[in-house]
Design a protein around this motif. Structure first.
Motif, PDB file in Angstrom:
ATOM      1  N   TYR A 363       0.831  -1.206   0.000  1.00  0.00           N
ATOM      2  CA  TYR A 363       0.000   0.000   0.000  1.00  0.00           C
ATOM      3  C   TYR A 363       0.869   1.261   0.000  1.00  0.00           C
ATOM      4  O   TYR A 363       0.590   2.230  -0.719  1.00  0.00           O
ATOM      5  CB  TYR A 363      -0.930  -0.004   1.214  1.00  0.00           C
ATOM      6  N   ARG A 364       1.939   1.251   0.812  1.00  0.00           N
ATOM      7  CA  ARG A 364       2.820   2.421   0.883  1.00  0.00           C
ATOM      8  C   ARG A 364       3.461   2.707  -0.467  1.00  0.00           C
ATOM      9  O   ARG A 364       3.616   3.863  -0.868  1.00  0.00           O
ATOM     10  CB  ARG A 364       3.891   2.193   1.943  1.00  0.00           C
ATOM     11  N   ILE A 365       3.853   1.650  -1.183  1.00  0.00           N
ATOM     12  CA  ILE A 365       4.458   1.826  -2.508  1.00  0.00           C
ATOM     13  C   ILE A 365       3.434   2.437  -3.479  1.00  0.00           C
ATOM     14  O   ILE A 365       3.722   3.376  -4.226  1.00  0.00           O
ATOM     15  CB  ILE A 365       4.985   0.487  -3.048  1.00  0.00           C
ATOM     16  N   LEU A 366       2.218   1.905  -3.440  1.00  0.00           N
ATOM     17  CA  LEU A 366       1.173   2.396  -4.339  1.00  0.00           C
ATOM     18  C   LEU A 366       0.723   3.817  -3.984  1.00  0.00           C
ATOM     19  O   LEU A 366       0.402   4.624  -4.861  1.00  0.00           O
ATOM     20  CB  LEU A 366      -0.040   1.455  -4.297  1.00  0.00           C
ATOM     21  N   ALA A 367       0.687   4.130  -2.680  1.00  0.00           N
ATOM     22  CA  ALA A 367       0.204   5.438  -2.241  1.00  0.00           C
ATOM     23  C   ALA A 367       1.155   6.559  -2.638  1.00  0.00           C
ATOM     24  O   ALA A 367       0.729   7.682  -2.915  1.00  0.00           O
ATOM     25  CB  ALA A 367      -0.001   5.432  -0.724  1.00  0.00           C
ATOM     26  N   ARG A 368       2.449   6.280  -2.647  1.00  0.00           N
ATOM     27  CA  ARG A 368       3.461   7.282  -3.008  1.00  0.00           C
ATOM     28  C   ARG A 368       3.292   8.583  -2.209  1.00  0.00           C
ATOM     29  O   ARG A 368       3.362   9.677  -2.750  1.00  0.00           O
ATOM     30  CB  ARG A 368       3.400   7.581  -4.513  1.00  0.00           C
ATOM     31  N   GLY A 369       3.011   8.432  -0.933  1.00  0.00           N
ATOM     32  CA  GLY A 369       2.922   9.593  -0.051  1.00  0.00           C
ATOM     33  C   GLY A 369       1.607  10.350  -0.113  1.00  0.00           C
ATOM     34  O   GLY A 369       1.426  11.349   0.589  1.00  0.00           O
ATOM     35  N   ARG A 370       0.673   9.889  -0.941  1.00  0.00           N
ATOM     36  CA  ARG A 370      -0.622  10.577  -1.051  1.00  0.00           C
ATOM     37  C   ARG A 370      -1.508  10.271   0.153  1.00  0.00           C
ATOM     38  O   ARG A 370      -1.462   9.178   0.714  1.00  0.00           O
ATOM     39  CB  ARG A 370      -1.350  10.140  -2.326  1.00  0.00           C
ATOM     40  N   SER A 371      -2.323  11.263   0.540  1.00  0.00           N
ATOM     41  CA  SER A 371      -3.323  11.012   1.579  1.00  0.00           C
ATOM     42  C   SER A 371      -4.395  10.089   1.012  1.00  0.00           C
ATOM     43  O   SER A 371      -4.534   9.967  -0.225  1.00  0.00           O
ATOM     44  CB  SER A 371      -3.967  12.317   2.036  1.00  0.00           C
ATOM     45  N   PHE A 372      -5.171   9.464   1.911  1.00  0.00           N
ATOM     46  CA  PHE A 372      -6.214   8.554   1.431  1.00  0.00           C
ATOM     47  C   PHE A 372      -7.268   9.318   0.628  1.00  0.00           C
ATOM     48  O   PHE A 372      -7.808   8.805  -0.358  1.00  0.00           O
ATOM     49  CB  PHE A 372      -6.867   7.818   2.606  1.00  0.00           C
ATOM     50  N   GLU A 373      -7.567  10.571   1.050  1.00  0.00           N
ATOM     51  CA  GLU A 373      -8.543  11.389   0.324  1.00  0.00           C
ATOM     52  C   GLU A 373      -8.060  11.638  -1.115  1.00  0.00           C
ATOM     53  O   GLU A 373      -8.836  11.592  -2.062  1.00  0.00           O
ATOM     54  CB  GLU A 373      -8.778  12.722   1.042  1.00  0.00           C
ATOM     55  N   LYS A 374      -6.727  11.898  -1.244  1.00  0.00           N
ATOM     56  CA  LYS A 374      -6.170  12.139  -2.577  1.00  0.00           C
ATOM     57  C   LYS A 374      -6.203  10.861  -3.415  1.00  0.00           C
ATOM     58  O   LYS A 374      -6.486  10.896  -4.636  1.00  0.00           O
ATOM     59  CB  LYS A 374      -4.722  12.634  -2.459  1.00  0.00           C
TER      60      LYS A 374
END
Length: 539
Positions: A363-374
């Motif tokens: 999940y961290r790799i896919l999120a790339r620092g984005r908030s869940f809302e983003k």
């Protein structure tokens, strides 16, 4: 083009010579034209009226008090003013049409409104929800409103309804706050604090046809029973949903039915009550509020906030929060049962923990620092990494919430509480988890997949027990009425504060010597710990 305003060409005569004082008074709203066959001749001046904060009716009242105007001119002035200052409001085709000889554009601009003008109808068109605001704006400026939306007394109840209950002090405060807000607004009270009773008292006070919009069919029956218990309106109350569609002066319906039939319902009811008002912003349901011209509106909720932030829409559709009280406040006053919230932390099984950590890294790799809302925003735009991140996040939540460790902890808690003679409700988000817990504990089971008659029989059986356990899915979040339940166990849920407050509220109906306990079963080292802190908020 709008028609020109007629009354500003109205003239009137006065008898004899006027004193400086009387002349000065008349000059506040009329211009002197000279003498005509022994009479002083004046014409109403709109600029002077506006400059002195007066209406044409103020001018007519002044002339009556002074007693100097020729009587037939004064009567003609009244007749002409009524016609020339008339504004007609009419509901047709899902719009409120506004027609008048008055130049309405400046008034609408002052109100910050830009409405389409229908040249064929020679009228402006407005959404029905704007009707109360428009009527108030026209009346404030002294215009004569011919109301064909809700003509005076046309939608009054056939007879006065007597409220036979007794309001607690906070209920009185809530009702008074709503009245002071012009009969609009949201009342936020915990489950078990008597929101329904406040609304019923408001219906009796308003004395007009009232539509009660509720979330489930079970709620329809509960509201009808409440009207029979707290008023003498028995024959005036009807249900409008499913196969049973009886329109009555006080009608209880569901959100789904109201949405499908709002064009038929809207012209009938000057008062709308929205139970569980946090549902209003749903794309379908908000049309119930926007397509209705009802001037009286009341929203009820245990907690109006929504996780998506759309609770702000409730305020524009129903009114702002006019009264609010928390479970802790009402418990301290003795109106709700005292309660304690206990966290029970469990460790994930080894295999569950391994899967959870693997998914967290992904999940961290896919999120790339984005908030869940983003991430949600990007997923709606079709971003494949965002879509995959949401799928991984959902799987992580399932591993945590469906953990075998949680089920074993619930088994233990249920056994302990039943040995103390408790009446226990176990709350879960997942049907398969509910079925497994019910199987292992011997508890009764309630979920949305059961037929209505089975659900009703299950609830009746549980209510009759002095001690026992009931496992419910989200079907129990709203409208579950078990006054003597004293223990709740949260196994899984959405993590929202609203759901937490609703589930806690199922336990708080007061009883002699009653002390409620709510257990939160939480997986240690997971996002549930943060969720728990957030949803508990303040008491």
């Amino acid at each position: 083009m709008e028609r020109e305003l007629g009354p500003w060409r109205l003239t009137f005569r006065v008898r004899g010579w006027l004193s400086d004082e009387v002349f000065g008074e008349i000059s506040r709203y009329a211009r002197y034209l000279g003498r005509d066959r022994g009479y002083g001749l004046f014409r109403i001046d709109p600029e002077r009226l506006r400059g002195n904060g007066l209406t044409l009716w103020d001018a007519i009242a002044s002339l009556e008090d002074l007693g100097v105007a020729v009587e037939e001119d004064l009567e003609a002035l009244k007749r002409a003013a009524e016609e020339a200052l008339r504004v007609v409001l009419e509901l047709r085709g899902g719009w409120v049409y506004i027609s008048s000889r008055v130049m309405l554009k400046p008034i609408l601009e002052e109100e910050g409104l830009s409405l389409p003008y229908d040249r064929e109808a020679r009228a402006y068109r407005a959404p029905p929800i704007m009707y109360p605001r428009l009527r108030e704006a026209f009346e404030r400026r002294g215009l004569k409103v011919e109301d064909r939306v809700f003509p005076p007394s046309s939608r009054s109840l056939p007879r006065p309804v007597r409220f036979t209950g007794e309001l607690r002090d906070y209920q009185e405060e809530a009702l008074e706050a709503w009245r002071k807000a012009g009969g609009r607004g949201v009342i936020v009270l915990p489950t078990g604090a008597g929101k329904t009773v406040v609304a019923i008292a408001a219906v009796a006070w308003a004395g007009v046809w009232s539509l009660i919009v509720v979330y489930t069919r079970d709620h329809v029956r509960q509201w009808i029973d409440a009207f029979r218990r707290f008023t003498d309106a028995h024959s005036l109350v009807g249900a409008y949903y499913g196969e049973e569609k009886r329109l009555a002066p006080i009608t209880v319906t569901t959100y789904q039915t109201a949405y499908r039939h709002i064009d038929r319902l809207a012209p009938l009811f000057p008062f709308l009550v929205f139970d569980e008002a946090h549902h209003i912003p749903a794309d379908k349901f908000k049309r119930i509020a926007s397509a209705s011209p009802a001037p009286y509106r009341m929203g009820l909720s245990a907690t109006i906030e929504r996780e998506d932030g759309r609770h702000e829409e409730v305020y524009s559709l129903v009114g702002g929060v006019v009264y609010s009280s928390s479970p802790g406040e009402l418990t301290r006053k003795g109106y709700l049962a005292p309660f304690v919230i206990r966290r029970v932390k469990v460790e994930l099984e080894e295999e569950e923990k391994r899967l959870y950590e693997d998914l967290k890294r992904k999940y961290r790799i896919l999120a790339r620092g984005r908030s869940f809302e983003k991430i949600l925003e990007d997923a709606r735009r079709g971003d494949p990494t965002a879509i995959e991140a949401i799928r991984v996040n959902t799987r992580m939540k399932e591993i945590v919430q469906l953990s075998e460790s949680k089920i074993r902890a619930v088994e233990k808690l249920v056994r302990e509480e039943l040995s103390r003679g408790s009446k226990v409700i176990v709350f879960t988000q997942y049907r398969r988890q509910a079925e497994e817990i019910a199987r292992r504990t011997g508890a009764l089971l309630l979920h949305g997949g059961l037929e209505r008659r089975v659900r009703e029989a299950t609830l009746a059986k549980f209510r009759a027990l002095k001690a026992g356990a009931l496992v419910v899915t989200t079907v129990g979040d709203e409208g579950l009425d078990i006054p003597d339940a004293n223990v709740g166990i949260l196994v899984s849920g959405t993590g929202s504060r609203r759901q937490f407050i609703q589930r806690l509220g199922r336990l708080l109906r007061p009883g002699e010597g009653k002390r409620a306990v709510l257990y939160e079963v939480i997986a240690r080292g997971t996002g549930e710990e943060l969720q728990s802190r957030r949803r508990r908020g303040r008491g």
